[in-house]
Design a protein around this motif. Structure first.
Motif, PDB file in Angstrom:
ATOM      1  N   VAL A  88     -65.551  21.122 -51.188  1.00  0.00           N
ATOM      2  CA  VAL A  88     -65.196  21.760 -49.916  1.00  0.00           C
ATOM      3  C   VAL A  88     -64.250  22.896 -50.287  1.00  0.00           C
ATOM      4  O   VAL A  88     -63.043  22.720 -50.430  1.00  0.00           O
ATOM      5  N   ASP A  89     -64.836  24.062 -50.491  1.00  0.00           N
ATOM      6  CA  ASP A  89     -64.095  25.134 -51.138  1.00  0.00           C
ATOM      7  C   ASP A  89     -64.871  26.439 -50.975  1.00  0.00           C
ATOM      8  O   ASP A  89     -66.022  26.500 -51.428  1.00  0.00           O
ATOM      9  N   PRO A  90     -64.312  27.436 -50.324  1.00  0.00           N
ATOM     10  CA  PRO A  90     -62.939  27.515 -49.864  1.00  0.00           C
ATOM     11  C   PRO A  90     -62.788  27.023 -48.429  1.00  0.00           C
ATOM     12  O   PRO A  90     -63.567  27.397 -47.545  1.00  0.00           O
ATOM     13  N   MET A  91     -61.764  26.187 -48.214  1.00  0.00           N
ATOM     14  CA  MET A  91     -61.406  25.855 -46.838  1.00  0.00           C
ATOM     15  C   MET A  91     -60.739  27.098 -46.238  1.00  0.00           C
ATOM     16  O   MET A  91     -59.947  27.769 -46.911  1.00  0.00           O
ATOM     17  N   ILE A  92     -61.098  27.380 -44.996  1.00  0.00           N
ATOM     18  CA  ILE A  92     -60.587  28.598 -44.337  1.00  0.00           C
ATOM     19  C   ILE A  92     -59.959  28.178 -43.002  1.00  0.00           C
ATOM     20  O   ILE A  92     -60.608  27.488 -42.207  1.00  0.00           O
ATOM     21  N   PRO A  93     -58.709  28.598 -42.763  1.00  0.00           N
ATOM     22  CA  PRO A  93     -58.027  28.128 -41.550  1.00  0.00           C
ATOM     23  C   PRO A  93     -58.459  28.871 -40.292  1.00  0.00           C
ATOM     24  O   PRO A  93     -57.664  29.542 -39.636  1.00  0.00           O
ATOM     25  N   ARG A 151     -58.564  22.074 -37.757  1.00  0.00           N
ATOM     26  CA  ARG A 151     -58.285  20.637 -37.933  1.00  0.00           C
ATOM     27  C   ARG A 151     -59.480  19.798 -37.484  1.00  0.00           C
ATOM     28  O   ARG A 151     -59.932  18.900 -38.181  1.00  0.00           O
ATOM     29  N   LYS A 152     -59.988  20.123 -36.299  1.00  0.00           N
ATOM     30  CA  LYS A 152     -61.127  19.373 -35.751  1.00  0.00           C
ATOM     31  C   LYS A 152     -62.369  19.570 -36.634  1.00  0.00           C
ATOM     32  O   LYS A 152     -63.077  18.622 -36.962  1.00  0.00           O
ATOM     33  N   ALA A 153     -62.609  20.817 -37.007  1.00  0.00           N
ATOM     34  CA  ALA A 153     -63.826  21.139 -37.778  1.00  0.00           C
ATOM     35  C   ALA A 153     -63.822  20.427 -39.132  1.00  0.00           C
ATOM     36  O   ALA A 153     -64.828  19.826 -39.544  1.00  0.00           O
ATOM     37  N   TYR A 154     -62.704  20.482 -39.852  1.00  0.00           N
ATOM     38  CA  TYR A 154     -62.663  19.846 -41.178  1.00  0.00           C
ATOM     39  C   TYR A 154     -62.589  18.318 -41.061  1.00  0.00           C
ATOM     40  O   TYR A 154     -63.091  17.616 -41.948  1.00  0.00           O
ATOM     41  N   GLU A 167     -48.642  28.925 -48.240  1.00  0.00           N
ATOM     42  CA  GLU A 167     -48.625  27.614 -48.908  1.00  0.00           C
ATOM     43  C   GLU A 167     -48.553  26.471 -47.885  1.00  0.00           C
ATOM     44  O   GLU A 167     -49.204  25.448 -48.026  1.00  0.00           O
ATOM     45  N   LYS A 168     -47.786  26.683 -46.811  1.00  0.00           N
ATOM     46  CA  LYS A 168     -47.633  25.643 -45.788  1.00  0.00           C
ATOM     47  C   LYS A 168     -49.007  25.304 -45.175  1.00  0.00           C
ATOM     48  O   LYS A 168     -49.362  24.137 -44.998  1.00  0.00           O
ATOM     49  N   THR A 169     -49.795  26.322 -44.886  1.00  0.00           N
ATOM     50  CA  THR A 169     -51.125  26.092 -44.299  1.00  0.00           C
ATOM     51  C   THR A 169     -52.025  25.368 -45.301  1.00  0.00           C
ATOM     52  O   THR A 169     -52.748  24.439 -44.948  1.00  0.00           O
ATOM     53  N   ARG A 170     -51.963  25.795 -46.561  1.00  0.00           N
ATOM     54  CA  ARG A 170     -52.817  25.159 -47.574  1.00  0.00           C
ATOM     55  C   ARG A 170     -52.456  23.685 -47.705  1.00  0.00           C
ATOM     56  O   ARG A 170     -53.338  22.818 -47.765  1.00  0.00           O
ATOM     57  N   ILE A 171     -51.171  23.405 -47.727  1.00  0.00           N
ATOM     58  CA  ILE A 171     -50.763  22.000 -47.853  1.00  0.00           C
ATOM     59  C   ILE A 171     -51.261  21.198 -46.651  1.00  0.00           C
ATOM     60  O   ILE A 171     -51.783  20.093 -46.796  1.00  0.00           O
ATOM     61  N   GLU A 172     -51.156  21.766 -45.460  1.00  0.00           N
ATOM     62  CA  GLU A 172     -51.638  21.047 -44.264  1.00  0.00           C
ATOM     63  C   GLU A 172     -53.136  20.777 -44.361  1.00  0.00           C
ATOM     64  O   GLU A 172     -53.608  19.694 -43.997  1.00  0.00           O
ATOM     65  N   MET A 173     -53.876  21.744 -44.845  1.00  0.00           N
ATOM     66  CA  MET A 173     -55.340  21.555 -44.958  1.00  0.00           C
ATOM     67  C   MET A 173     -55.659  20.472 -45.978  1.00  0.00           C
ATOM     68  O   MET A 173     -56.488  19.592 -45.754  1.00  0.00           O
TER      69      MET A 173
END
Ligand code: SF4
Length: 305
Positions: free
Chosen positions: A197-202, A207-210, A263-269
């Motif tokens: 699952v790469d690249p995850m895109i915000p 949240r719902k989609a992933y 980085e904060k968004t990546r960590i949340e994902m």
């Protein structure tokens, strides 16, 4: 009779070595196999073996790093001297040491252009039990592989994103539902399955989609999942041919020279996916040591046995 240069060479029918006329081709002069090393020295990624059987990809994903690698020339070309390639692979397979894995999806998608080359490689790997073949794909072109004598030596890794992301940034690839169906077929045929699952895109509503995607992945029970977040080298931005809308998500430049979401968004994902995929082996691709430190994912990933 001339001695075969690799096991099974005399069993190959001429037609199995011919590529469809519609495909652009040329001879490869340099070696087909090389050990790929992460250049920046800033990431934890291991080195891995890659097979350059083709360059480029017909799917033209907006974020694809091949746009930078090939300076915008991503229309696919397949190397036509397939016997030379098979001889080189055969010599690589004779290595008597630790198990190695040969990645066929680094400079192209393993199945998007044609399945002819994988149909040659899968039985060749099936004749031994030490080294592994890795296919990495967004294609659903798997029907021709299902009855091949793979002997558990081929791992098929499907690259997935939620439909909400795929529609926007992978419009030429088969929709994720078709990739999932292809993955189920491969499992039924006894192939080892991995998911990337790469690249995850915000995107909005990520949240719902992933979460939904993670549920579908968990049902497949792959042997390993590898996660990654959007990252773009400046060269990808410079040579991008498709929608540039994907650039809106990258706002910081990390020490390896790539642009990424914060980085904060990546960590949340990553945290969301790790929580939804509990019980599976989940690694993270091309991330900074600080992310590995914070999340402690599996040290294993898609590119190693
Ligand atoms: S499927 Fe993979 S190789 Fe092909 S364009 Fe998309 S990211 Fe690039």
């Amino acid at each position: 009779m001339e001695k075969p240069l690799f096991p099974g060479e005399n069993l190959l029918r001429a037609e199995s070595l011919s590529l469809p006329a519609s495909i652009a081709k040329r001879r490869r002069v340099s070696p087909f196999i090389r050990l790929f090393r992460e250049h920046s020295g800033k990431l934890l990624c291991p080195s891995f073996w890659m097979l350059a059987w083709a360059n480029g990809c017909p799917y033209h994903c907006s974020y694809c790093y091949l746009q930078g690698t090939f300076k915008g020339e991503t229309d696919p070309i397949v190397f036509s001297n397939l016997k030379d390639m098979l001889r080189e692979v055969s010599r690589w397979l004779a290595y008597p040491g630790e198990t190695r894995l040969l990645n066929t999806g680094e400079l192209c998608d393993s199945l998007a252009i044609t399945d002819v080359v994988m149909k040659l490689l899968i039985p060749l790997f099936g004749r031994q039990s030490r080294h592994k073949l890795l296919l990495l794909t967004k294609s659903d072109r798997v029907d021709g592989l299902l009855k091949l004598p793979h002997n558990g030596q081929t791992i098929i890794s499907f690259s997935l994103n939620p439909p909400e992301v795929s529609r926007l940034y992978e419009p030429d690839a088969p929709p994720p539902g078709k990739r999932l169906e292809a993955a189920r077929k491969c499992v039924r045929a006894g192939y080892r399955l991995r998911i990337r699952v790469d690249p995850m895109i915000p995107v909005e509503g990520w949240r719902k989609a992933y979460s939904r995607l993670a549920e579908e992945i968990a049902e497949l029970k792959p042997e390993r999942v590898t996660l990654g977040c959007l990252r773009l080298y400046p060269s990808v931005k410079a040579f991008s041919q498709r929608s540039k809308a994907v650039f809106q998500y990258v706002s910081e430049r990390t020490p390896d020279g790539r642009f990424r979401p914060p980085e904060k968004t990546r960590i949340e994902m990553y945290q969301l996916m790790l929580s939804k995929l509990q019980g599976l082996e989940v690694g993270i691709c091309k991330e900074l040591p600080s992310i590995h430190e914070a999340l402690k994912p599996s040290p294993l990933c898609n590119c190693i046995p």
